[in-house]
Design a protein around this motif. Structure first.
Motif, PDB file in Angstrom:
ATOM      1  N   VAL A   4      94.126  -5.945  56.880  1.00 48.18           N
ATOM      2  CA  VAL A   4      95.092  -6.400  57.867  1.00 48.18           C
ATOM      3  C   VAL A   4      96.477  -6.383  57.228  1.00 48.18           C
ATOM      4  O   VAL A   4      96.634  -6.782  56.070  1.00 48.18           O
ATOM      5  N   VAL A   5      97.470  -5.905  57.990  1.00 47.89           N
ATOM      6  CA  VAL A   5      98.847  -5.929  57.506  1.00 47.89           C
ATOM      7  C   VAL A   5      99.691  -6.779  58.453  1.00 47.89           C
ATOM      8  O   VAL A   5      99.525  -6.732  59.670  1.00 47.89           O
ATOM      9  N   GLY A   6     100.556  -7.585  57.862  1.00 45.85           N
ATOM     10  CA  GLY A   6     101.527  -8.352  58.619  1.00 45.85           C
ATOM     11  C   GLY A   6     102.922  -7.964  58.158  1.00 45.85           C
ATOM     12  O   GLY A   6     103.172  -7.871  56.954  1.00 45.85           O
ATOM     13  N   MET A  19      96.083  -7.981  53.511  1.00 45.60           N
ATOM     14  CA  MET A  19      94.958  -8.836  53.131  1.00 45.60           C
ATOM     15  C   MET A  19      93.657  -8.147  53.511  1.00 45.60           C
ATOM     16  O   MET A  19      93.627  -7.324  54.426  1.00 45.60           O
ATOM     17  N   ASN A  20      92.575  -8.526  52.821  1.00 44.44           N
ATOM     18  CA  ASN A  20      91.261  -8.014  53.199  1.00 44.44           C
ATOM     19  C   ASN A  20      90.518  -9.060  54.020  1.00 44.44           C
ATOM     20  O   ASN A  20      91.053 -10.127  54.311  1.00 44.44           O
ATOM     21  N   GLU A  21      89.282  -8.748  54.375  1.00 40.81           N
ATOM     22  CA  GLU A  21      88.509  -9.648  55.233  1.00 40.81           C
ATOM     23  C   GLU A  21      88.177 -10.985  54.568  1.00 40.81           C
ATOM     24  O   GLU A  21      87.837 -11.950  55.243  1.00 40.81           O
ATOM     25  N   VAL A  25      94.973 -11.617  49.268  1.00 39.06           N
ATOM     26  CA  VAL A  25      96.201 -10.820  49.352  1.00 39.06           C
ATOM     27  C   VAL A  25      96.089  -9.667  48.361  1.00 39.06           C
ATOM     28  O   VAL A  25      95.928  -9.880  47.162  1.00 39.06           O
ATOM     29  N   LEU A  26      96.167  -8.455  48.888  1.00 38.39           N
ATOM     30  CA  LEU A  26      96.064  -7.263  48.057  1.00 38.39           C
ATOM     31  C   LEU A  26      97.425  -6.728  47.634  1.00 38.39           C
ATOM     32  O   LEU A  26      97.548  -6.116  46.577  1.00 38.39           O
ATOM     33  N   ALA A  27      98.430  -6.941  48.467  1.00 41.69           N
ATOM     34  CA  ALA A  27      99.762  -6.411  48.163  1.00 41.69           C
ATOM     35  C   ALA A  27     100.809  -7.077  49.034  1.00 41.69           C
ATOM     36  O   ALA A  27     100.518  -7.526  50.148  1.00 41.69           O
ATOM     37  N   THR A  51     101.069  -0.232  46.699  1.00 40.03           N
ATOM     38  CA  THR A  51     100.640  -1.268  45.756  1.00 40.03           C
ATOM     39  C   THR A  51      99.153  -1.555  45.887  1.00 40.03           C
ATOM     40  O   THR A  51      98.456  -1.735  44.890  1.00 40.03           O
ATOM     41  N   ALA A  52      98.654  -1.577  47.123  1.00 44.26           N
ATOM     42  CA  ALA A  52      97.237  -1.861  47.373  1.00 44.26           C
ATOM     43  C   ALA A  52      96.344  -0.656  47.108  1.00 44.26           C
ATOM     44  O   ALA A  52      95.124  -0.798  47.035  1.00 44.26           O
ATOM     45  N   GLY A  53      96.939   0.526  46.998  1.00 43.31           N
ATOM     46  CA  GLY A  53      96.141   1.740  46.816  1.00 43.31           C
ATOM     47  C   GLY A  53      95.388   2.145  48.067  1.00 43.31           C
ATOM     48  O   GLY A  53      94.296   2.698  48.005  1.00 43.31           O
ATOM     49  N   LEU A  54      95.987   1.863  49.219  1.00 45.60           N
ATOM     50  CA  LEU A  54      95.353   2.158  50.503  1.00 45.60           C
ATOM     51  C   LEU A  54      96.132   3.230  51.251  1.00 45.60           C
ATOM     52  O   LEU A  54      97.315   3.442  51.002  1.00 45.60           O
TER      53      LEU A  54
END
Length: 82
Positions: A4-6, A19-21, A25-27, A51-54
């Motif tokens: 999810v991105v905000g 964020m992941n499920e 916080v990933l990045a 930063t998250a590598g996504l």
């Protein structure tokens, strides 16, 4: 995995968080907003994805907030912009 991105587009700064499920916080990313609000949204999204590598296609849900929330083109359509 759900990601999810905000995005918060403020009048001075734009911020992003991924964020992941598990609510980890990933990045995050922060940048100056300037006068091109859509570009500011894309810039902080790109920074947080790097930063998250996504990849953008891996994002399940996106939300926009703040002064320029209507310029977050990838926000979820079920969230009304007022």
């Amino acid at each position: 995995m759900v990601y999810v991105v905000g995005i918060d587009i403020g009048s001075t700064y734009s911020k992003a968080v991924i964020m992941n499920e598990d609510k980890t916080v990933l990045a995050t990313a922060v940048g100056r907003t300037g006068f091109k609000l859509a570009l500011a949204a894309e810039t902080v999204l790109g920074g947080s994805l790097a930063t998250a590598g996504l990849e953008r296609a891996e994002i399940t849900y996106g939300a926009g907030n703040g002064y320029g929330r209507s310029f977050v083109a990838f926000r979820h359509p079920a969230i009304p912009v007022r």
